[in-house]
Design an enzyme around this catalytic site. Sequence first.
Site, mmCIF file in Angstrom:
data_model
loop_
_atom_site.group_PDB
_atom_site.id
_atom_site.type_symbol
_atom_site.label_atom_id
_atom_site.label_comp_id
_atom_site.label_asym_id
_atom_site.label_seq_id
_atom_site.Cartn_x
_atom_site.Cartn_y
_atom_site.Cartn_z
ATOM 1 N N ASN A 148 0.820 -1.231 0.000
ATOM 2 C CA ASN A 148 0.000 0.000 0.000
ATOM 3 C C ASN A 148 0.850 1.276 0.000
ATOM 4 O O ASN A 148 0.525 2.239 -0.682
ATOM 5 C CB ASN A 148 -1.020 -0.011 1.149
ATOM 6 C CG ASN A 148 -0.393 -0.100 2.502
ATOM 7 O OD1 ASN A 148 0.682 -0.664 2.676
ATOM 8 N ND2 ASN A 148 -1.057 0.452 3.493
ATOM 9 N N LYS A 171 12.598 -6.976 1.408
ATOM 10 C CA LYS A 171 11.661 -7.649 0.506
ATOM 11 C C LYS A 171 10.440 -6.770 0.281
ATOM 12 O O LYS A 171 9.612 -6.604 1.171
ATOM 13 C CB LYS A 171 11.200 -8.973 1.126
ATOM 14 C CG LYS A 171 10.191 -9.686 0.259
ATOM 15 C CD LYS A 171 9.213 -10.488 1.092
ATOM 16 C CE LYS A 171 8.097 -11.044 0.240
ATOM 17 N NZ LYS A 171 7.221 -9.990 -0.320
ATOM 18 N N SER A 223 -0.455 -7.392 7.408
ATOM 19 C CA SER A 223 -1.730 -7.616 8.089
ATOM 20 C C SER A 223 -1.492 -8.324 9.430
ATOM 21 O O SER A 223 -0.420 -8.918 9.646
ATOM 22 C CB SER A 223 -2.630 -8.472 7.201
ATOM 23 O OG SER A 223 -2.039 -9.738 7.046
ATOM 24 N N LEU A 238 14.580 -17.059 18.216
ATOM 25 C CA LEU A 238 14.599 -15.958 19.190
ATOM 26 C C LEU A 238 15.005 -14.648 18.513
ATOM 27 O O LEU A 238 15.843 -13.898 19.010
ATOM 28 C CB LEU A 238 15.539 -16.272 20.359
ATOM 29 C CG LEU A 238 15.053 -17.410 21.255
ATOM 30 C CD1 LEU A 238 16.081 -17.720 22.330
ATOM 31 C CD2 LEU A 238 13.717 -17.058 21.897
ATOM 32 N N GLU A 244 4.340 -3.972 12.521
ATOM 33 C CA GLU A 244 3.402 -2.871 12.267
ATOM 34 C C GLU A 244 2.246 -3.471 11.491
ATOM 35 O O GLU A 244 2.374 -3.737 10.288
ATOM 36 C CB GLU A 244 4.086 -1.766 11.443
ATOM 37 C CG GLU A 244 5.300 -1.139 12.105
ATOM 38 C CD GLU A 244 4.948 -0.260 13.290
ATOM 39 O OE1 GLU A 244 3.749 -0.026 13.543
ATOM 40 O OE2 GLU A 244 5.875 0.169 13.988
ATOM 41 N N CYS A 278 -2.902 1.925 6.523
ATOM 42 C CA CYS A 278 -3.061 1.357 7.867
ATOM 43 C C CYS A 278 -3.602 2.427 8.798
ATOM 44 O O CYS A 278 -4.555 2.220 9.531
ATOM 45 C CB CYS A 278 -1.738 0.821 8.364
ATOM 46 S SG CYS A 278 -0.433 2.038 8.335
ATOM 47 N N GLU A 456 8.287 2.579 14.664
ATOM 48 C CA GLU A 456 8.989 3.149 13.517
ATOM 49 C C GLU A 456 8.880 4.661 13.689
ATOM 50 O O GLU A 456 8.012 5.142 14.407
ATOM 51 C CB GLU A 456 8.347 2.680 12.207
ATOM 52 C CG GLU A 456 8.491 1.167 12.070
ATOM 53 C CD GLU A 456 8.326 0.599 10.676
ATOM 54 O OE1 GLU A 456 7.535 1.140 9.897
ATOM 55 O OE2 GLU A 456 8.999 -0.409 10.380
HETATM 56 P P1 NAD Z 1 0.426 -8.884 3.986
HETATM 57 O O1 NAD Z 1 0.471 -9.181 5.431
HETATM 58 O O2 NAD Z 1 -0.302 -9.807 3.106
HETATM 59 O O3 NAD Z 1 1.913 -8.801 3.376
HETATM 60 C C1 NAD Z 1 2.883 -7.914 3.887
HETATM 61 C C2 NAD Z 1 4.261 -8.418 3.477
HETATM 62 O O4 NAD Z 1 4.539 -9.630 4.190
HETATM 63 C C3 NAD Z 1 4.388 -8.773 1.991
HETATM 64 O O5 NAD Z 1 5.662 -8.413 1.532
HETATM 65 C C4 NAD Z 1 4.220 -10.279 1.995
HETATM 66 O O6 NAD Z 1 4.805 -10.910 0.881
HETATM 67 C C5 NAD Z 1 4.922 -10.663 3.283
HETATM 68 N N1 NAD Z 1 4.491 -11.936 3.867
HETATM 69 C C6 NAD Z 1 3.280 -12.532 3.769
HETATM 70 N N2 NAD Z 1 3.277 -13.674 4.480
HETATM 71 C C7 NAD Z 1 4.504 -13.800 5.055
HETATM 72 C C8 NAD Z 1 5.103 -14.749 5.933
HETATM 73 N N3 NAD Z 1 4.435 -15.833 6.365
HETATM 74 N N4 NAD Z 1 6.374 -14.547 6.349
HETATM 75 C C9 NAD Z 1 7.058 -13.452 5.943
HETATM 76 N N5 NAD Z 1 6.545 -12.512 5.103
HETATM 77 C C10 NAD Z 1 5.284 -12.686 4.671
HETATM 78 O O7 NAD Z 1 -0.124 -7.404 3.904
HETATM 79 P P2 NAD Z 1 -0.570 -6.578 2.625
HETATM 80 O O8 NAD Z 1 -1.872 -7.106 2.141
HETATM 81 O O9 NAD Z 1 0.587 -6.502 1.672
HETATM 82 O O10 NAD Z 1 -0.767 -5.116 3.282
HETATM 83 C C11 NAD Z 1 -1.932 -4.711 3.889
HETATM 84 C C12 NAD Z 1 -1.888 -4.874 5.390
HETATM 85 O O11 NAD Z 1 -0.759 -4.163 5.923
HETATM 86 C C13 NAD Z 1 -3.094 -4.257 6.088
HETATM 87 O O12 NAD Z 1 -3.542 -5.091 7.115
HETATM 88 C C14 NAD Z 1 -2.550 -2.954 6.681
HETATM 89 O O13 NAD Z 1 -3.249 -2.436 7.766
HETATM 90 C C15 NAD Z 1 -1.184 -3.353 7.036
HETATM 91 N N6 NAD Z 1 -0.354 -2.163 7.157
HETATM 92 C C16 NAD Z 1 0.089 -1.792 8.409
HETATM 93 C C17 NAD Z 1 0.838 -0.635 8.559
HETATM 94 C C18 NAD Z 1 1.379 -0.223 9.900
HETATM 95 O O14 NAD Z 1 2.315 0.568 9.911
HETATM 96 N N7 NAD Z 1 0.857 -0.697 11.008
HETATM 97 C C19 NAD Z 1 1.131 0.146 7.442
HETATM 98 C C20 NAD Z 1 0.645 -0.255 6.190
HETATM 99 C C21 NAD Z 1 -0.090 -1.426 6.065
#
Ligand code: NAD
Length: 476
Positions: A148, A171, A223, A238, A244, A278, A456
């Site tokens: 996003n 990544k 997410s 560990l 986030e 987010c 962050e």
């Molecule tokens: P996602 O969780 O599907 O993916 C995020 C990243 O994690 C991607 O690069 C993905 O390839 C990687 N990933 C997925 N499964 C993994 C695993 N098992 N191990 C390691 N890496 C893995 O999220 P998305 O759909 O790309 O983004 C949207 C989500 O991100 C929403 O829930 C949003 O609220 C959240 N978000 C949070 C913040 C924050 O700062 N808190 C900011 C932006 C987005």
Amino acid sequence: MATMIIEGERVGAVSGETYQVKDPATGEVVDEVPKGGPEDVDRAAKAAQRAQRTWGRLPAAERRRILHRAAEHMLSKVDEIAPILTREQGKTLLESRIEARRFGENIAWFGDLADKVHGEYVSLPDTGAFGLVIRRPIGVTGAIVPWNFPLTLAANKIAPSIAAGNCVVLKPATTTPLSTLKCVEALIEGGLPEGVVNVVLGPATGEAIVTHPLIRKVALTGSTPTGKRVMAAAAPHLKKVTLELGGSDPCIVLNDADLDAAAKAISTGRFFNCGQACLAIKRLYVQEGVFDALLERLVERAKRLKPGHGLDQATRMGPMHTADQRAEVEAQVQDAVARGAKIVYGGGRPEGPEYASGHFINPTILVDVPDDSRMVTEEVFGPALPVMRIKDLDEGIARANATNFGLGSSIWTSSMRAAHRAVLELEAGYTWVNALQVAHDELPFGGTKESGFGKEHGLEAFYQYTEQKSVVYGEL
Ligand code: NAD
């Protein structure tokens, strides 16, 4: 074809596999990229470890100078990078420019901290000895980023890490690697040594980063379900984690609020980036006395949000990033309607040939959304806003806190007492009072509850990329 960036090389995946990156507004192929896997992460982690020996030992003032020069060079390329971000992500060109600038600014902001690491002197019972607490880099850190805000969220992790003397394996999300590669390439052209930031691509590289033994800390934005998986996978090693995660930010508007200012901030807060943020206003609680007046203003603003291709000057809201994301938001809206909610603006998809191949959706505002509907209990990651009526601040705070999330929150009121109560009682990592929900470089940002932990931004993020070490000097 784009390549990964590993040490001094621009490489394909060891497996030779590739995949396509597509434009969410048209479905056209933007580029083809390597589909990396664990072998590629292994190469990148080893490269980062080699680079860290030199980078971590540089005089801190030298690291600061290098980061500033690199950031400046990257900032000179914003006009080149922004359209690439729009093509792979969907957001408007204005949103892409803001985001690309934020990348360079973030590197510079943390670059300034590189030579400002402070420790402590601690007196010890033995007068012949004295104690120190110093801070050292952690080593190689992993950065896993969603689609996003690909650039902002990458910079949030890279910048404090390299400023503190670590090296990174990054990544990007599978669907948004191209602008990130350009940003990192620009940093390297601007003088960042090869190997300090390595970029791997492909869905399987995330898990490989989390479990790689050389990578000592992992920062994930993603997410909440992904955060739980990452934490579980990091546990056997560990490994330090910063998570986030998702949010469902409440906003409370009281009868004494400045409604014009509130409507402007809420509209931006919900619809910026096609609602895929987010930190976004995802549940709006409005006191009875101003409910209709605020709703009217919000509808007026939503009417101006013309959907379209992000590169088109007239567009005010790009498409959603993927078909699945759009289907999810549509299902959440349908669920609310099935439970009795009413759509007061939007709903559905824009019509016309220019919208036929993209993941477009109309900005949508709903009322009478029950508390047990998916729009209230889940994160709504798209441009749909449920507006709920409240009697008073007590009810607003209680309903705002009735969620597993705890990322951002906001309140609009002219009462200092009400504002302060909200500040103390809202369960979130951030509360804005009469202000647009924007994360500032200077303030630590991060969630509570199922929105994650770790910070962050701010000095706090910088220090989270260092480790404290206690030192005793005895008889010298
Ligand atoms: P996602 O969780 O599907 O993916 C995020 C990243 O994690 C991607 O690069 C993905 O390839 C990687 N990933 C997925 N499964 C993994 C695993 N098992 N191990 C390691 N890496 C893995 O999220 P998305 O759909 O790309 O983004 C949207 C989500 O991100 C929403 O829930 C949003 O609220 C959240 N978000 C949070 C913040 C924050 O700062 N808190 C900011 C932006 C987005």
